[in-house]
Design an enzyme around this catalytic site. Structure first.
Site, PDB file in Angstrom:
ATOM      1  N   LYS A 161      -3.062 -11.487 -27.494  1.00  0.00           N
ATOM      2  CA  LYS A 161      -4.441 -11.773 -27.936  1.00  0.00           C
ATOM      3  C   LYS A 161      -5.340 -10.781 -27.210  1.00  0.00           C
ATOM      4  O   LYS A 161      -5.680 -10.975 -26.041  1.00  0.00           O
ATOM      5  CB  LYS A 161      -4.804 -13.216 -27.569  1.00  0.00           C
ATOM      6  CG  LYS A 161      -5.803 -13.881 -28.503  1.00  0.00           C
ATOM      7  CD  LYS A 161      -7.159 -13.216 -28.535  1.00  0.00           C
ATOM      8  CE  LYS A 161      -8.007 -13.542 -27.339  1.00  0.00           C
ATOM      9  NZ  LYS A 161      -9.274 -12.766 -27.332  1.00  0.00           N
ATOM     10  N   GLU A 234      -4.322 -12.417 -13.471  1.00  0.00           N
ATOM     11  CA  GLU A 234      -4.825 -11.155 -12.910  1.00  0.00           C
ATOM     12  C   GLU A 234      -6.333 -11.181 -13.123  1.00  0.00           C
ATOM     13  O   GLU A 234      -6.821 -10.940 -14.229  1.00  0.00           O
ATOM     14  CB  GLU A 234      -4.205  -9.957 -13.647  1.00  0.00           C
ATOM     15  CG  GLU A 234      -2.687  -9.880 -13.551  1.00  0.00           C
ATOM     16  CD  GLU A 234      -2.186  -9.451 -12.174  1.00  0.00           C
ATOM     17  OE1 GLU A 234      -2.992  -8.933 -11.388  1.00  0.00           O
ATOM     18  OE2 GLU A 234      -0.992  -9.663 -11.897  1.00  0.00           O
ATOM     19  N   CYS A 268     -11.261  -3.586 -12.518  1.00  0.00           N
ATOM     20  CA  CYS A 268     -11.091  -4.695 -11.568  1.00  0.00           C
ATOM     21  C   CYS A 268     -10.898  -4.156 -10.151  1.00  0.00           C
ATOM     22  O   CYS A 268     -11.151  -4.861  -9.186  1.00  0.00           O
ATOM     23  CB  CYS A 268      -9.930  -5.583 -11.978  1.00  0.00           C
ATOM     24  SG  CYS A 268      -8.394  -4.677 -12.167  1.00  0.00           S
TER      25      CYS A 268
HETATM   26  P1  NAD Z   1     -12.717 -12.868 -20.007  1.00  0.00           P
HETATM   27  O1  NAD Z   1     -12.179 -13.880 -19.078  1.00  0.00           O
HETATM   28  O2  NAD Z   1     -14.033 -13.083 -20.595  1.00  0.00           O
HETATM   29  O3  NAD Z   1     -11.725 -12.654 -21.248  1.00  0.00           O
HETATM   30  C1  NAD Z   1     -10.391 -12.257 -21.077  1.00  0.00           C
HETATM   31  C2  NAD Z   1      -9.587 -12.677 -22.288  1.00  0.00           C
HETATM   32  O4  NAD Z   1      -9.504 -14.101 -22.324  1.00  0.00           O
HETATM   33  C3  NAD Z   1     -10.199 -12.258 -23.623  1.00  0.00           C
HETATM   34  O5  NAD Z   1      -9.172 -11.834 -24.474  1.00  0.00           O
HETATM   35  C4  NAD Z   1     -10.827 -13.552 -24.120  1.00  0.00           C
HETATM   36  O6  NAD Z   1     -10.960 -13.632 -25.513  1.00  0.00           O
HETATM   37  C5  NAD Z   1      -9.831 -14.569 -23.620  1.00  0.00           C
HETATM   38  N1  NAD Z   1     -10.328 -15.944 -23.499  1.00  0.00           N
HETATM   39  C6  NAD Z   1     -11.612 -16.377 -23.370  1.00  0.00           C
HETATM   40  N2  NAD Z   1     -11.635 -17.735 -23.270  1.00  0.00           N
HETATM   41  C7  NAD Z   1     -10.353 -18.162 -23.322  1.00  0.00           C
HETATM   42  C8  NAD Z   1      -9.720 -19.444 -23.237  1.00  0.00           C
HETATM   43  N3  NAD Z   1     -10.422 -20.565 -23.082  1.00  0.00           N
HETATM   44  N4  NAD Z   1      -8.381 -19.499 -23.303  1.00  0.00           N
HETATM   45  C9  NAD Z   1      -7.644 -18.379 -23.440  1.00  0.00           C
HETATM   46  N5  NAD Z   1      -8.175 -17.138 -23.530  1.00  0.00           N
HETATM   47  C10 NAD Z   1      -9.510 -17.033 -23.463  1.00  0.00           C
HETATM   48  O7  NAD Z   1     -12.642 -11.488 -19.236  1.00  0.00           O
HETATM   49  P2  NAD Z   1     -13.174 -10.081 -19.730  1.00  0.00           P
HETATM   50  O8  NAD Z   1     -14.657 -10.082 -19.634  1.00  0.00           O
HETATM   51  O9  NAD Z   1     -12.523  -9.717 -20.995  1.00  0.00           O
HETATM   52  O10 NAD Z   1     -12.563  -9.122 -18.609  1.00  0.00           O
HETATM   53  C11 NAD Z   1     -13.231  -8.784 -17.443  1.00  0.00           C
HETATM   54  C12 NAD Z   1     -12.620  -9.486 -16.267  1.00  0.00           C
HETATM   55  O11 NAD Z   1     -11.242  -9.170 -16.193  1.00  0.00           O
HETATM   56  C13 NAD Z   1     -13.200  -9.027 -14.959  1.00  0.00           C
HETATM   57  O12 NAD Z   1     -13.398 -10.125 -14.124  1.00  0.00           O
HETATM   58  C14 NAD Z   1     -12.134  -8.123 -14.397  1.00  0.00           C
HETATM   59  O13 NAD Z   1     -12.140  -7.989 -13.007  1.00  0.00           O
HETATM   60  C15 NAD Z   1     -10.916  -8.811 -14.866  1.00  0.00           C
HETATM   61  N6  NAD Z   1      -9.812  -7.873 -14.858  1.00  0.00           N
HETATM   62  C16 NAD Z   1      -8.794  -8.086 -13.980  1.00  0.00           C
HETATM   63  C17 NAD Z   1      -7.753  -7.191 -13.916  1.00  0.00           C
HETATM   64  C18 NAD Z   1      -6.613  -7.386 -12.982  1.00  0.00           C
HETATM   65  O14 NAD Z   1      -5.581  -6.761 -13.197  1.00  0.00           O
HETATM   66  N7  NAD Z   1      -6.721  -8.205 -11.954  1.00  0.00           N
HETATM   67  C19 NAD Z   1      -7.760  -6.071 -14.756  1.00  0.00           C
HETATM   68  C20 NAD Z   1      -8.825  -5.904 -15.612  1.00  0.00           C
HETATM   69  C21 NAD Z   1      -9.835  -6.813 -15.673  1.00  0.00           C
END
Ligand code: NAD
Length: 524
Positions: A161, A234, A268
């Protein structure tokens, strides 16, 4: 959001596409197809699976420039970033895992203590089943593909997804797997928003690998707990860069700028807090200013270093954090405002006088902002770096390597670089993941293959009737067991063989007695 994702261009703000959102029924059907494919894929040898996945490399080589252009259109990032930080990761990891996977995933013999007299022990791994991969928008290709290929190598199939912010890249992943020789359903892509992600976690999957924010990670974990299925999270970070007085300050300034502004700071592992020892603070600030002012901002077609923020809410978050910091006393050394043009452009910004109670210090910023904090010494820097909810990455800058490693060991996070930033995440040989609110679980390295397998231990006994000193009967055994117990606890392992042999003798004698009993009483 309705039943369509409306995709806009981060550079122009114009609508560039619509993508249908998968309903919960579609999600279940995709999972069912992946489960069907699992029956075929999991039965193939590791070698056959690796050969099939090698097709990804040829396809990326063949269509790399087109893919880079589409990823940049999706995210706004420079083409150089799409090539280097997104597409290159896949051949790099495939090449590494081709050599590593046979060693990590094959059955291996392990030690069996002497007390188990001649038994043999093994550990092997088997696939989990269907893995749900939920990915974010900042590195939409890499953060989808690396978990996917890690899972596939282990014999699993995957439903991805992708983020609703970057659906174009989701389509690239779909096209890539359609172009290579894998069973239909091996990788399914379902487009959609949070509701679609939630439906995937609810569906019949065996593990969820989630990359995203802490808030969503909590929801994913709660939903997975109901089933229960394993979860890997992550999450966000607040990278601390510690600049010691003996550092190469020019390199440190260049590192801070690349590490904090790469992908417009939407990483991140972005440098989000720069701690500088007081004695070199002024000099470092001077050098940093020069480097930041040289950075070119623009869209992918403008050969810029830094693009726009990928979507409007991210621009609002960055703006709000900087305004709050300014009103609480932080000083803007460079930047500090939007660019006067269409799209989500914000000027690369250096903030000084940043304090731990400011949002720009406490929360993840995910924007082109470099907060600098003057510290008395390294101890203060380490204490402040660790006194934070996040623990993903950090870096230490010093010309004394031994000291650098010692400081690295004191940081509470999953990866630390010495005299470098960010690049460790691209090294396929080392584990990646966070502590505290940055999540848990590791991928990349051998851990990245093991993360998608179940472990099975196998122990093999001797094929002899009376070679088990500790089985029944217990009659007459107590004294010998006690002696064996004392010898073993005193580490006299070889001497313990004496009572163990005598225990086997008791077994044999008991058999003889039993035979006699049968003889006397008949077998009726
Ligand atoms: P987000 O949490 O808004 O969304 C991430 C994913 O989760 C999207 O595909 C979204 O559609 C999905 N999602 C949303 N609600 C959900 C639910 N209830 N159940 C299941 N899936 C759901 O994050 P984002 O804004 O897309 O990404 C940015 C964040 O990701 C930042 O905090 C960043 O630090 C983190 N990040 C972490 C890493 C790592 O490896 N640790 C890498 C990249 C980004």
């Amino acid at each position: 959001m309705g039943d369509m994702i409306i995709k806009t261009n981060p550079v122009t703000g114009e609508k560039i596409g619509e993508f249908p959102i998968s309903s919960p029924e579609h999600v279940s059907q995709a999972v069912a197809r992946a489960r069907g494919a699992f029956l075929l894929w999991s039965q193939m040898s590791l070698r056959t699976r690796m050969d099939a996945l090698a097709g990804l490399q040829s396809e990326i080589l063949r269509k790399g420039e087109e893919f880079a252009r589409r990823i940049s259109e999706d995210t706004g990032k420079p083409l150089v970033d799409s090539l280097l930080t997104e597409l290159m990761s896949v051949p790099l990891f495939l090449g590494h895992y081709r050599k590593l996977a046979p060693r990590v995933l094959s059955r291996r013999k392990v030690k069996t203590p002497l007390v188990f007299q001649g038994k043999k022990s093994y550990v092997e791994h088997f696939p989990m089943g269907v893995i749900g991969v939920i990915s974010p928008w900042n590195f939409p290709f890499q953060l989808s593909m690396i978990p996917i290929i890690s899972a596939l190598i282990g014999g699993n199939t995957v439903v991805l997804k992708p983020s609703e912010v970057t659906p174009i890249t989701g389509e690239i992943v779909r096209e890539l797997f359609a172009a290579i020789d894998v069973p239909e359903g091996t990788v399914e892509v379902i487009q959609g928003d949070g509701g679609t992600g939630a439906a995937l976690v609810e569906a019949d999957i065996d593990k969820v690998f989630f990359t995203g924010s802490v808030a969503t990670g909590r929801k994913v974990m709660a939903a997975a707990a109901k089933k229960p299925i394993p979860v890997e999270l992550e999450l966000g970070g607040k990278d601390a860069m510690i600049i010691c007085a003996d550092a190469n300050l020019k390199r440190a300034a260049k590192g801070a700028v690349w590490g904090g502004l790469l992908n417009c700071g939407q990483v991140c592992t972005s440098v989000e807090r720069i701690f500088v020892e007081a004695s070199v603070y002024d000099r470092f600030i001077e050098l940093l200013k020069v480097e930041v002012e040289a950075v070119r901002v623009g869209g992918p077609d403008e050969k810029a270093d830094v693009g726009p923020l990928t979507f409007p809410q991210q621009l609002e978050t960055v703006e709000a954090q900087i305004e709050q910091a300014k009103s609480a006393g932080a000083k803007v050394l460079v930047g500090g405002e939007r660019l006067d043009r269409k799209g989500q452009f914000y000027m690369p910004t250096v903030l000084t006088g940043v304090k731990p109670d400011m949002a720009v210090y406490r929360e993840e910023t995910f924007g082109p902002v470099l907060p600098v904090i003057k510290v008395a010494d390294v101890d203060e820097a380490v204490r402040m770096a660790n006194d934070h909810q996040y623990g993903l990455t950090g870096s230490v800058w010093t010309s004394d390597l031994k000291r650098g490693l010692a400081i690295a060991s004191r940081l509470e996070c999953g990866q630390v670089m010495v005299n470098d930033v960010i690049t460790s995440v691209g090294n396929p040989a080392i584990p990646f993941g966070g502590v505290k609110s940055s999540g848990f679980g590791r991928y990349h390295g051998p851990e990245g293959l093991l993360a998608f397998t179940n472990q099975k231990a196998i122990m093999v006994g001797k094929d002899k009737a009376n070679s088990e000193p500790f089985w029944f009967p217990y009659e007459k055994k107590y004294d010998e067991v006690l002696e064996a117990f004392r010898l073993l606890l005193n580490n006299h392992l070889l001497k313990a063989l004496g009572p163990l042999k005598r225990l086997n003798k008791i077994n044999r004698e008991a058999d003889v007695e039993r035979k006699k009993g049968f003889g006397a009483g008949g077998e009726s």
